[in-house]
Design a protein around this motif. Structure first.
Motif, PDB file in Angstrom:
ATOM      1  N   VAL A   1      -1.755   4.607 -23.096  1.00 31.89           N
ATOM      2  CA  VAL A   1      -1.841   5.414 -21.877  1.00 31.89           C
ATOM      3  C   VAL A   1      -2.195   4.476 -20.730  1.00 31.89           C
ATOM      4  N   GLY A   2      -1.261   4.276 -19.826  1.00 32.26           N
ATOM      5  CA  GLY A   2      -1.504   3.356 -18.712  1.00 32.26           C
ATOM      6  C   GLY A   2      -1.302   4.039 -17.375  1.00 32.26           C
ATOM      7  N   LYS A   3      -1.528   3.288 -16.330  1.00 31.57           N
ATOM      8  CA  LYS A   3      -1.343   3.801 -14.968  1.00 31.57           C
ATOM      9  C   LYS A   3       0.147   3.843 -14.619  1.00 31.57           C
ATOM     10  N   LYS A   4       0.485   4.734 -13.715  1.00 26.17           N
ATOM     11  CA  LYS A   4       1.862   4.832 -13.237  1.00 26.17           C
ATOM     12  C   LYS A   4       1.899   4.651 -11.719  1.00 26.17           C
ATOM     13  N   ALA A   5       2.955   4.002 -11.235  1.00 26.99           N
ATOM     14  CA  ALA A   5       3.123   3.786  -9.802  1.00 26.99           C
ATOM     15  C   ALA A   5       3.752   5.028  -9.168  1.00 26.99           C
ATOM     16  N   MET A   6       3.114   5.511  -8.104  1.00 28.08           N
ATOM     17  CA  MET A   6       3.637   6.651  -7.362  1.00 28.08           C
ATOM     18  C   MET A   6       3.603   6.322  -5.877  1.00 28.08           C
ATOM     19  N   CYS A   7       4.399   7.042  -5.095  1.00 28.07           N
ATOM     20  CA  CYS A   7       4.376   6.845  -3.645  1.00 28.07           C
ATOM     21  C   CYS A   7       3.029   7.293  -3.088  1.00 28.07           C
ATOM     22  N   ALA A   8       2.446   6.476  -2.235  1.00 32.47           N
ATOM     23  CA  ALA A   8       1.113   6.771  -1.720  1.00 32.47           C
ATOM     24  C   ALA A   8       1.082   8.038  -0.877  1.00 32.47           C
ATOM     25  N   PHE A   9       2.231   8.412  -0.252  1.00 33.78           N
ATOM     26  CA  PHE A   9       2.200   9.590   0.618  1.00 33.78           C
ATOM     27  C   PHE A   9       1.990  10.886  -0.161  1.00 33.78           C
ATOM     28  N   SER A  10       2.124  10.836  -1.488  1.00 29.17           N
ATOM     29  CA  SER A  10       1.872  12.039  -2.278  1.00 29.17           C
ATOM     30  C   SER A  10       0.418  12.139  -2.733  1.00 29.17           C
ATOM     31  N   CYS A  11      -0.421  11.200  -2.272  1.00 28.09           N
ATOM     32  CA  CYS A  11      -1.830  11.232  -2.664  1.00 28.09           C
ATOM     33  C   CYS A  11      -2.556  12.360  -1.940  1.00 28.09           C
ATOM     34  N   SER A  12      -3.708  12.723  -2.466  1.00 24.58           N
ATOM     35  CA  SER A  12      -4.519  13.770  -1.850  1.00 24.58           C
ATOM     36  C   SER A  12      -5.287  13.188  -0.664  1.00 24.58           C
ATOM     37  N   ALA A  13      -5.242  13.851   0.490  1.00 24.19           N
ATOM     38  CA  ALA A  13      -5.948  13.401   1.684  1.00 24.19           C
ATOM     39  C   ALA A  13      -6.213  14.606   2.583  1.00 24.19           C
ATOM     40  N   PRO A  14      -7.340  14.605   3.330  1.00 22.95           N
ATOM     41  CA  PRO A  14      -7.624  15.732   4.225  1.00 22.95           C
ATOM     42  C   PRO A  14      -6.542  15.958   5.279  1.00 22.95           C
TER      43      PRO A  14
ATOM     44  N   PRO B   1       0.808  -1.232   0.000  1.00 25.45           N
ATOM     45  CA  PRO B   1       0.000   0.000   0.000  1.00 25.45           C
ATOM     46  C   PRO B   1       0.832   1.269   0.000  1.00 25.45           C
ATOM     47  N   GLU B   2       2.168   1.130   0.045  1.00 24.36           N
ATOM     48  CA  GLU B   2       3.011   2.335  -0.043  1.00 24.36           C
ATOM     49  C   GLU B   2       3.022   2.926  -1.443  1.00 24.36           C
ATOM     50  N   TYR B   3       2.498   2.180  -2.419  1.00 27.09           N
ATOM     51  CA  TYR B   3       2.413   2.676  -3.793  1.00 27.09           C
ATOM     52  C   TYR B   3       0.960   2.711  -4.249  1.00 27.09           C
ATOM     53  N   ILE B   4       0.649   3.640  -5.124  1.00 23.98           N
ATOM     54  CA  ILE B   4      -0.665   3.710  -5.740  1.00 23.98           C
ATOM     55  C   ILE B   4      -0.484   3.809  -7.246  1.00 23.98           C
ATOM     56  N   LEU B   5      -1.467   3.301  -7.991  1.00 22.28           N
ATOM     57  CA  LEU B   5      -1.464   3.405  -9.446  1.00 22.28           C
ATOM     58  C   LEU B   5      -2.391   4.538  -9.839  1.00 22.28           C
ATOM     59  N   VAL B   6      -1.885   5.480 -10.603  1.00 21.67           N
ATOM     60  CA  VAL B   6      -2.638   6.694 -10.895  1.00 21.67           C
ATOM     61  C   VAL B   6      -2.581   7.017 -12.380  1.00 21.67           C
ATOM     62  N   ASP B   7      -3.566   7.808 -12.820  1.00 25.43           N
ATOM     63  CA  ASP B   7      -3.505   8.411 -14.144  1.00 25.43           C
ATOM     64  C   ASP B   7      -2.481   9.542 -14.072  1.00 25.43           C
ATOM     65  N   PRO B   8      -1.424   9.518 -14.876  1.00 23.85           N
ATOM     66  CA  PRO B   8      -0.325  10.471 -14.696  1.00 23.85           C
ATOM     67  C   PRO B   8      -0.733  11.929 -14.839  1.00 23.85           C
ATOM     68  N   ASP B   9      -1.594  12.259 -15.790  1.00 26.71           N
ATOM     69  CA  ASP B   9      -1.969  13.661 -15.992  1.00 26.71           C
ATOM     70  C   ASP B   9      -2.790  14.188 -14.816  1.00 26.71           C
ATOM     71  N   GLN B  10      -3.784  13.417 -14.372  1.00 26.12           N
ATOM     72  CA  GLN B  10      -4.604  13.857 -13.245  1.00 26.12           C
ATOM     73  C   GLN B  10      -3.781  13.930 -11.969  1.00 26.12           C
ATOM     74  N   TYR B  11      -2.869  12.981 -11.812  1.00 28.08           N
ATOM     75  CA  TYR B  11      -2.051  12.957 -10.604  1.00 28.08           C
ATOM     76  C   TYR B  11      -1.165  14.196 -10.503  1.00 28.08           C
ATOM     77  N   LEU B  12      -0.510  14.564 -11.616  1.00 25.48           N
ATOM     78  CA  LEU B  12       0.393  15.706 -11.598  1.00 25.48           C
ATOM     79  C   LEU B  12      -0.352  16.993 -11.278  1.00 25.48           C
ATOM     80  N   GLU B  13      -1.606  17.100 -11.725  1.00 30.65           N
ATOM     81  CA  GLU B  13      -2.402  18.278 -11.396  1.00 30.65           C
ATOM     82  C   GLU B  13      -2.635  18.375  -9.889  1.00 30.65           C
ATOM     83  N   LYS B  14      -2.885  17.223  -9.236  1.00 29.64           N
ATOM     84  CA  LYS B  14      -3.134  17.214  -7.803  1.00 29.64           C
ATOM     85  C   LYS B  14      -1.851  17.423  -7.002  1.00 29.64           C
ATOM     86  N   LEU B  15      -0.708  17.003  -7.571  1.00 31.93           N
ATOM     87  CA  LEU B  15       0.549  17.074  -6.845  1.00 31.93           C
ATOM     88  C   LEU B  15       1.050  18.499  -6.693  1.00 31.93           C
ATOM     89  N   HIS B  16       0.816  19.337  -7.694  1.00 34.81           N
ATOM     90  CA  HIS B  16       1.307  20.715  -7.614  1.00 34.81           C
ATOM     91  C   HIS B  16       0.664  21.445  -6.440  1.00 34.81           C
TER      92      HIS B  16
END
Length: 366
Positions: free
Chosen positions: A272-285, A115-130
């Motif tokens: 266009v596939g999913k990319k593995a990213m560290c889960a701690f960079s996910c969006s959370a309250p 669970p330390e990794y998540i699979l994300v859509d790269p374009d949507q993920y980068l928008e949330k990461l900024h």
């Protein structure tokens, strides 16, 4: 500028003035031509002080390797300052540049989840990461010698480490404050992770520039976490960190290699596939992403004009990032000096409103 002004810039993490702002890009096939390490020295005309700002790409080395590099570099400079040449200089910690093989730890009979990794859509993920429009500021907490002794005693009583009980206090304090500011997030995710350098678990030498690093996450709803006391949360943190065995690390890297092969295949075939990213960079309250540098030899570097007066950790403009950082006289074994904790939060989040964290507040910096 004078010495006091320069000191203020250091403590305010003024990266534009004192630290080179690159490299920070993602390495891709199309974009791979940029410096991996930059250094900037800022001198006072009076020769009272010099500030050394260093920026490097994390793919080059981890925290342990960085401070090993600084120890080697400073030893060389000091030798040159004292002897005038380096013909008889021996590097204290000769570096090794290959990546260590930990595949022998793998246990094929066990299927482990990661669970330390998540699979994300790269374009949507980068928008949330900024970072969003709201400014992220750092608050410095100072854990006094007496407070450290109290926390260590509590940790011994419940069978956890000092870092685990300190993490529990930080997570609960941040979680409670964010819930107080916005009661509607009670059913949302409260996410903790500790970024672990597992050299000891895998037998990797400190002279190796890159080592297996992972993060072990722990999740509860914001309301669930608020209902737990610090000792209960410390046990959750202890269980999460305890999962990071050498066997788990090997499985984690096998998971990543398999995923990266899939990503490379997708790219080569224009999919266009999913990319593995560290889960701690996910969006959370609520997020509490802890990295501890208290055992690094940060204040033993001497370039020939004495050890550092203060070393400032890198400014990370991301909500929920926490750095446990030593002060100049701090010793991880004896807790003989205050310990600093840098907490990154949105500007509207005032940590002084947290009854749990207010006792540690030193100051807020931009």
């Amino acid at each position: 500028m004078d010495y006091e002004t320069l000191t203020r810039h250091v403590h305010n993490s003024n990266i534009e003035l004192l630290v080179p702002v690159a490299p920070s890009a993602a390495i891709t096939l199309e974009d791979n031509d940029f410096p991996m390490i930059l250094v900037k020295a800022t001198y006072l005309e009076s020769n009272e002080a010099v500030v050394l700002g260093v920026s490097y790409h994390h793919s080059l080395m981890d925290g342990t390797a960085f401070w090993t590099f600084m120890a080697n570099w400073s030893a060389l400079c000091k030798h040159l300052h004292e002897h005038g040449d380096i013909t008889k200089f021996d590097i204290p910690h000769p570096p090794t540049f290959e990546f260590p093989d930990i595949s022998h730890f793998h246990n094929p009979s066990k299927a482990l989840e990661h669970p330390e990794y998540i699979l994300v859509d790269p374009d949507q993920y980068l928008e949330k990461l900024h970072p969003g429009p709201e400014k992220i500021v750092e608050t410095i907490l100072e854990i006094s010698v007496e407070q450290q002794q109290t926390l260590r005693q509590q940790a011994r009583e419940i069978g956890v480490s000092f870092t685990e009980i300190l993490s529990a206090m930080l997570w609960k304090g941040i979680n409670g404050l964010r819930l107080q500011l916005n009661p509607e997030i009670g059913s949302g995710l409260s996410f903790y992770t500790c970024i672990l350098n597992s050299r000891t678990r895998t037998g990797v030498s400190n002279n190796v520039c890159a080592s297996p690093v992972t993060n072990t996450p722990c999740k509860r709803t914001v309301a669930e976490l608020a209902a737990l006391d610090v000792h209960d949360i410390a046990q959750l943190v202890h269980e999460a960190i305890g999962k990071c065995t050498s066997e788990y690390l090997s499985s984690s890297f096998r998971y990543l290699r398999k995923q990266f092969r899939q990503e490379l295949d997708d790219m080569c075939n224009d999919r266009v596939g999913k990319k593995a990213m560290c889960a701690f960079s996910c969006s959370a309250p609520v997020k509490c992403v802890v990295a501890s540098s208290r055992t690094f030899p940060i204040y033993s570097t001497d370039f020939g004009f004495g050890t550092p007066e203060y070393v400032h950790p890198p400014y990370l403009p991301y909500d929920g990032y926490v750095r446990i950082w030593p002060t100049p006289m701090y010793n991880a074994r004896s807790s003989n000096a205050p310990l600093h904790v840098y907490v990154s939060q949105p500007e509207h989040v005032d940590l002084t409103l947290s009854p749990l964290l207010a006792q540690f507040i030193k100051c807020s910096i931009n």
